[in-house]
Design a protein around this motif. Structure first.
Motif: not given
Length: 132
Positions: A106, A115, A127
């Motif tokens: 991310i 994450d 993302v």
């Protein structure tokens, strides 16, 4: 050569290197790519990522990692957010890859994180990729 998606190019080079059982692959250098490769290194998906200067060009040499049977440690690499379709996730809706067995990379305002790190810092973002 102008690349419209350098992250996808890097992931494709790694994927192709793993398929061909190469020991290492070379990708053009950038800070964003180095941050992604540092995450892959810390999570144990690659052996090494070193910056190599060749005159005016800078490249990153990625040493790939295989298990004892010669199978690659990375089972899958997928680019999620693309230049034509950006994918963002709020802090409450960060994706889990294979129920937590893989990682999502991310891009947040605190830097490029996994994450799990983004959840602990309570931030969302773009993302970039899934790795399992």
């Amino acid at each position: 050569m102008i690349l419209t998606d350098p992250i996808a190019d890097m992931l494709t080079r790694i994927r192709n290197g793993l398929t061909a059982k190469h020991k290492e692959v070379v990708v053009p250098a950038s800070n964003e790519k180095m941050a992604i490769l540092t995450i892959l290194l810390n999570e144990g998906y690659i052996k090494e990522a070193k910056l190599v200067e060749d005159g005016t060009k800078k490249n990153i040499v990625v040493v790939l990692k295989y298990d004892d049977n010669g199978e690659s440690v990375i089972q899958g690499l997928r680019r999620i957010s693309k230049p034509g379709l950006r994918v963002y996730a709020e802090k409450d809706k960060l994706p889990k890859v294979i129920n937590g067995l893989g990682i999502a990379i991310i891009s947040t305002n605190k830097g490029i994180l996994t994450d799990k790190q983004a959840r602990s810092l309570n931030v969302g973002g773009e993302v970039l990729a899934f790795v399992w």
